[in-house]
Write a protein that holds these residues in place. Structure first.
Motif, PDB file in Angstrom:
ATOM      1  N   GLU A  56       0.957  -0.925   0.006  1.00 33.17           N
ATOM      2  CA  GLU A  56      -0.058   0.169  -0.405  1.00 33.17           C
ATOM      3  C   GLU A  56       1.307   0.927   0.345  1.00 33.17           C
ATOM      4  OE1 GLU A  56      -2.925   0.335   2.598  1.00 33.17           O
ATOM      5  OE2 GLU A  56      -3.148  -2.137   2.782  1.00 33.17           O
ATOM      6  N   HIS A  57       2.288   1.158   0.650  1.00 33.10           N
ATOM      7  CA  HIS A  57       2.916   2.934   0.939  1.00 33.10           C
ATOM      8  C   HIS A  57       4.252   2.150   0.279  1.00 33.10           C
ATOM      9  CE1 HIS A  57      -0.687   3.193   4.201  1.00 33.10           C
ATOM     10  NE2 HIS A  57      -0.238   4.277   2.941  1.00 33.10           N
ATOM     11  N   ALA A  58       5.057   3.581  -0.395  1.00 29.73           N
ATOM     12  CA  ALA A  58       6.680   3.053  -0.473  1.00 29.73           C
ATOM     13  C   ALA A  58       7.064   4.272   0.187  1.00 29.73           C
ATOM     14  CB  ALA A  58       6.599   3.313  -2.196  1.00 29.73           C
ATOM     15  N   THR A  59       8.187   4.380   0.028  1.00 25.65           N
ATOM     16  CA  THR A  59       9.016   5.727   0.717  1.00 25.65           C
ATOM     17  C   THR A  59      10.035   6.124  -0.400  1.00 25.65           C
ATOM     18  OG1 THR A  59       9.531   4.154   2.667  1.00 25.65           O
ATOM     19  CG2 THR A  59      11.342   5.701   2.603  1.00 25.65           C
ATOM     20  N   VAL A  60       9.644   7.328  -0.283  1.00 23.29           N
ATOM     21  CA  VAL A  60      11.110   8.473  -1.293  1.00 23.29           C
ATOM     22  C   VAL A  60      12.375   8.203  -0.973  1.00 23.29           C
ATOM     23  CG1 VAL A  60      11.142  10.218  -2.233  1.00 23.29           C
ATOM     24  CG2 VAL A  60       8.944  10.028  -1.901  1.00 23.29           C
ATOM     25  N   LEU A  61      12.537   7.828  -1.994  1.00 22.69           N
ATOM     26  CA  LEU A  61      14.035   7.792  -2.335  1.00 22.69           C
ATOM     27  C   LEU A  61      14.726   8.751  -2.620  1.00 22.69           C
ATOM     28  CD1 LEU A  61      17.166   6.059  -1.220  1.00 22.69           C
ATOM     29  CD2 LEU A  61      16.248   4.808  -3.969  1.00 22.69           C
ATOM     30  N   LEU A  62      14.789   9.357  -3.642  1.00 24.48           N
ATOM     31  CA  LEU A  62      14.836  10.754  -4.679  1.00 24.48           C
ATOM     32  C   LEU A  62      13.676  10.994  -5.335  1.00 24.48           C
ATOM     33  CD1 LEU A  62      17.048   9.106  -6.748  1.00 24.48           C
ATOM     34  CD2 LEU A  62      17.731   9.731  -4.782  1.00 24.48           C
TER      35      LEU A  62
END
Length: 132
Positions: A92-98
């Motif tokens: 459902e969610h992911a983390t911003v890397l760039l």
């Protein structure tokens, strides 16, 4: 001869600053992405899974074995878009890397993939761990 008033000059200077900042941000995004591509197995060898494709926006997933997953989302248009990303391989969610717009999407911020808003000309690289 002075053609513009001081107000117009300040306005132009702001526009030039914003354009220059956007160019630097895009350059930094793609340079860092290029560096990552040499280090991360999912970006080197990973399977490509197209998640969204339109005339102005694109989203795809790169995954390899049990390595970290990487999702790239691009809005090449002049207006903001909202992507509704869902797939069996996505959480459902992911983390911003760039991000090309770290003010809107700062690094390490969690974003909801089912309602992912991208500003005009914004690019994101998101990541999430492999789960069995």
């Amino acid at each position: 001869m002075v053609w513009d008033s001081l107000e117009h000059t300040e306005e132009k200077n702001e526009t030039v600053k914003m354009m220059s900042e956007h160019r630097r941000s895009c350059h930094s995004f793609f340079k860092t992405l290029s560096d990552l591509r040499g280090k991360e197995r999912s970006l080197q060898h990973g399977d490509f899974l197209l998640l969204h494709n339109s005339t102005t926006s694109l989203a795809f997933l790169r995954q390899w074995d049990q390595s970290e997953r990487y999702l790239t989302a691009l809005n090449l248009g002049k207006k903001s878009v909202t992507l509704r990303l869902s797939h069996a391989h996505l959480p459902e969610h992911a983390t911003v890397l760039l991000s090309t717009d770290p003010k809107t999407h700062p690094p390490e911020k969690s974003v909801q993939l089912g309602d992912l808003k991208l500003e005009a000309e914004e690019a994101l690289l998101l990541h999430f761990p492999y789960t069995a």
